[in-house]
Scaffold this motif. Structure first.
Motif, mmCIF file in Angstrom:
data_model
loop_
_atom_site.group_PDB
_atom_site.id
_atom_site.type_symbol
_atom_site.label_atom_id
_atom_site.label_comp_id
_atom_site.label_asym_id
_atom_site.label_seq_id
_atom_site.Cartn_x
_atom_site.Cartn_y
_atom_site.Cartn_z
ATOM 1 N N ASP A 183 -18.276 -23.372 18.836
ATOM 2 C CA ASP A 183 -17.388 -21.980 18.592
ATOM 3 C C ASP A 183 -18.453 -21.291 17.516
ATOM 4 O O ASP A 183 -18.611 -21.391 16.417
ATOM 5 C CB ASP A 183 -16.131 -22.270 18.003
ATOM 6 C CG ASP A 183 -15.322 -20.783 17.731
ATOM 7 O OD1 ASP A 183 -15.876 -19.709 17.465
ATOM 8 O OD2 ASP A 183 -14.255 -21.033 17.834
ATOM 9 N N SER A 229 -13.881 -14.365 9.082
ATOM 10 C CA SER A 229 -13.768 -14.815 10.518
ATOM 11 C C SER A 229 -14.191 -13.671 11.288
ATOM 12 O O SER A 229 -14.284 -14.054 12.719
ATOM 13 C CB SER A 229 -12.536 -15.686 10.963
ATOM 14 O OG SER A 229 -12.787 -16.581 11.743
ATOM 15 N N HIS A 248 -19.894 -9.345 19.534
ATOM 16 C CA HIS A 248 -19.294 -8.339 18.647
ATOM 17 C C HIS A 248 -18.919 -8.655 17.174
ATOM 18 O O HIS A 248 -18.606 -7.719 16.509
ATOM 19 C CB HIS A 248 -17.835 -7.729 19.261
ATOM 20 C CG HIS A 248 -17.047 -9.053 19.737
ATOM 21 N ND1 HIS A 248 -17.293 -9.733 20.927
ATOM 22 C CD2 HIS A 248 -15.980 -9.479 19.307
ATOM 23 C CE1 HIS A 248 -16.464 -10.669 20.948
ATOM 24 N NE2 HIS A 248 -15.700 -10.834 19.975
ATOM 25 N N LYS A 249 -19.274 -10.002 16.950
ATOM 26 C CA LYS A 249 -19.183 -10.034 15.397
ATOM 27 C C LYS A 249 -20.789 -10.279 15.007
ATOM 28 O O LYS A 249 -21.213 -9.323 14.399
ATOM 29 C CB LYS A 249 -18.641 -11.684 15.288
ATOM 30 C CG LYS A 249 -16.912 -11.591 15.807
ATOM 31 C CD LYS A 249 -16.559 -12.877 15.553
ATOM 32 C CE LYS A 249 -15.004 -12.713 15.802
ATOM 33 N NZ LYS A 249 -14.208 -14.017 15.746
HETATM 34 C C1 PLP Z 1 -12.918 -14.471 16.506
HETATM 35 C C2 PLP Z 1 -12.957 -15.853 16.729
HETATM 36 C C3 PLP Z 1 -12.652 -16.466 18.017
HETATM 37 C C4 PLP Z 1 -12.104 -15.388 19.066
HETATM 38 O O1 PLP Z 1 -13.109 -14.602 19.622
HETATM 39 P P1 PLP Z 1 -12.655 -13.316 20.333
HETATM 40 O O2 PLP Z 1 -13.874 -12.911 20.550
HETATM 41 O O3 PLP Z 1 -11.833 -12.563 19.183
HETATM 42 O O4 PLP Z 1 -12.006 -13.800 21.611
HETATM 43 C C5 PLP Z 1 -12.825 -17.963 18.036
HETATM 44 N N1 PLP Z 1 -13.073 -18.648 17.129
HETATM 45 C C6 PLP Z 1 -13.460 -18.256 15.838
HETATM 46 C C7 PLP Z 1 -13.610 -19.269 14.739
HETATM 47 C C8 PLP Z 1 -13.353 -16.925 15.649
HETATM 48 O O5 PLP Z 1 -13.530 -16.316 14.338
#
Ligand code: PLP
Length: 477
Positions: A237, A70, A263-264
């Motif tokens: 999301d 995730s 950032h992901k």
């Molecule tokens: C990481 C994540 C978030 C939150 O994102 P941030 O950038 O950490 O605030 C929301 N939903 C999912 C499914 C995530 O993996």
């Protein structure tokens, strides 16, 4: 290792402050400190060693396999940082006249257009500083939309039980009631159950697709129709966009608003608390509510437009985490359309390769082909031997390997969630698979040893509950 405060004071100080070149200000007695500041007194050499030692004890994507489900801990190409350190990007001020920062505005505009193209959205804001912040912004757009339509009886946001904790938190922060939608045994949203939850109170649905157990919600078009027919909107999301980018677009699945975690998915570094970037894109029907300023292009030059009557206002100072956005654009332009699709495909192949190489030992929570990540469950091992997912994860640290995500998603018992990402080679996956198999043997052979793991790290098993319940946030002299 010692804290800076614990180094003996041997009179060597590190002072690189320049001589004062303005008159010394008179500090009123009431606010003047009575005792000297308690600062560590050490030399530059000691300071450098201290931080080098700290660095050697941390673990990042450049240290090894980092399959944090995730979180998409992919390798961040160094060219991104090189672009973000160009003087034209670093030595500017947000309040400079726009005529002097046209390049910076072009960067933001180009990133906005690229992200709209990738997500199938019409407009986007780069302001939100992370995913959760993007969720909040996006749900405020939905709220503003319903309010403008006088549709104020819509008080509920539907969130599947598999959702990331930030989703229900966002709904609540925006003043909605978060309604849980059940998930079927196959890991996807239970459409029949969902039908019973949707109605005139529904403001919208928040969905991650692929969802948080790594599966594509194949019923998405039906889900979308169900929500829209009831007058609600769909929130995407985008934390899991990685395995579908360049292949399918949230906009085409029926989503009205999305956030991305640059950032992901778009390879800007993360961990340790940021900075991140969580742009929010939307379809035309929500554009007028986006935060100001909007970046506009007119006659070949760029400008900010603050004049938006229905805007929800600002959600962050200035224009978002600007340099993070530079890195994301650098990544997008480096890969190009073809590379983005290949990255997505690679993430799916890697996850499935690893899943199939482990499923004779580890129980998979869902047997289907996964997207970019898969969830293992150690429920059986817990029952049989009393070992937990935590014990497996902590044992990995002794192999200098970053554990997967633990105990998430909440709908899977004793979960370990593995996201290898596309940037791992087959060789590194094979090494990781060998370690996972070895660890399985180790833990099952000696549960008591595993219960105290890690054994080889500078700090061994910590009391995580104690740290959360009774945090000691200050050094006690
Ligand atoms: C990481 C994540 C978030 C939150 O994102 P941030 O950038 O950490 O605030 C929301 N939903 C999912 C499914 C995530 O993996």
């Amino acid at each position: 290792m010692k804290l800076l405060f614990e180094y003996p004071d041997h009179g060597k100080t590190l002072s690189i402050l320049p001589e004062l070149d303005t008159p010394m200000a008179e500090i009123p007695d009431v606010i003047r400190r009575k005792s000297p500041l308690r600062l560590p007194n050490i030399s530059e050499n000691e300071l450098s060693r201290h931080f080098a030692e700290l660095e050697s004890q941390t673990f990042g994507v450049c240290d090894g396999f980092y399959p944090l489900g995730s979180c998409t801990m992919k390798y961040n190409p160094k060219i991104n940082d090189e672009m973000a350190s160009l003087k034209g990007f670093t030595d500017i001020h947000p309040l400079q006249p726009v005529s002097t920062v046209q390049g910076a505005l072009e960067m933001m505009y180009t990133l906005e257009r690229s992200l709209c193209e990738i997500t199938g959205m019409d407009d986007i804001t780069l302001q939100p500083a992370a995913g959760a912040h993007g969720e909040f912004t996006g749900i405020l757009l939905i709220k503003a939309y319903h309010e403008k339509n006088g549709d104020t009886d819509r008080t509920e946001i539907i969130v599947p039980v598999s959702a990331h904790g930030t989703n229900p938190a966002t709904a609540a922060m925006a003043g909605y009631k978060a309604v849980n939608a059940p998930v079927r045994d196959d890991g996807c949203v239970d459409l029949e159950a969902l039908k019973k939850l949707v109605g005139p109170k529904t403001a919208g649905l928040m969905l991650t697709n692929p969802n948080t157990v790594g599966l594509f919600e194949k019923d998405i078009l039906e889900i979308s129709k169900l929500i829209h027919d009831a007058g609600g909107l769909l929130y995407y999301d985008g934390a899991n966009l990685n395995p579908v980018m360049g292949i399918v677009r949230p906009g085409d699945m029926g989503f009205d608003v999305v956030h991305l975690n640059l950032h992901k998915t778009f390879s800007t570094p993360h961990g340790g608390g940021g900075p991140g970037s969580g742009p929010v894109g939307c379809k035309k029907l929500l554009s007028e509510f986006l935060p100001v300023p909007r970046i506009v292009k007119k006659d070949g030059s760029y400008d900010f437009d603050f004049d938006k009557e229905y805007s929800i206002g600002k959600v962050r100072s200035f224009y978002g985490n600007f340099l993070v956005n530079v890195k994301a654009l650098s990544y997008i332009l480096t890969l190009g359309a073809k590379g983005i699709r290949e990255a997505a495909e690679g993430s799916v192949i890697n996850a499935n390769y690893m899943r199939k190489s482990l499923d004779d030992l580890y129980d998979m929570a869902y047997p289907d082909i996964c997207m970019h990540e898969f969830v293992m469950t150690l429920e059986r091992q817990k029952k049989e031997k009393g070992v937990s997912a935590m014990d497996f994860a902590k044992t990995m640290l002794d192999y200098r390997m970053h554990p997967p995500t633990m105990y998430f998603p909440l709908c899977v018992k004793e979960a370990l969630m593995v996201e290898p990402t596309e940037t791992e080679s087959k060789q590194s996956l094979d090494e990781a698979i060998a370690v996972y198999r070895k660890i399985y043997e180790d833990v099952m052979a000696d549960p008591e040893y595993a219960a105290k793991a890690p054994h080889k790290t500078p700090i061994t098993r910590v009391d995580e509950v104690g740290a959360a319940r009774n945090p000691r946030l200050r050094f006690e002299f």
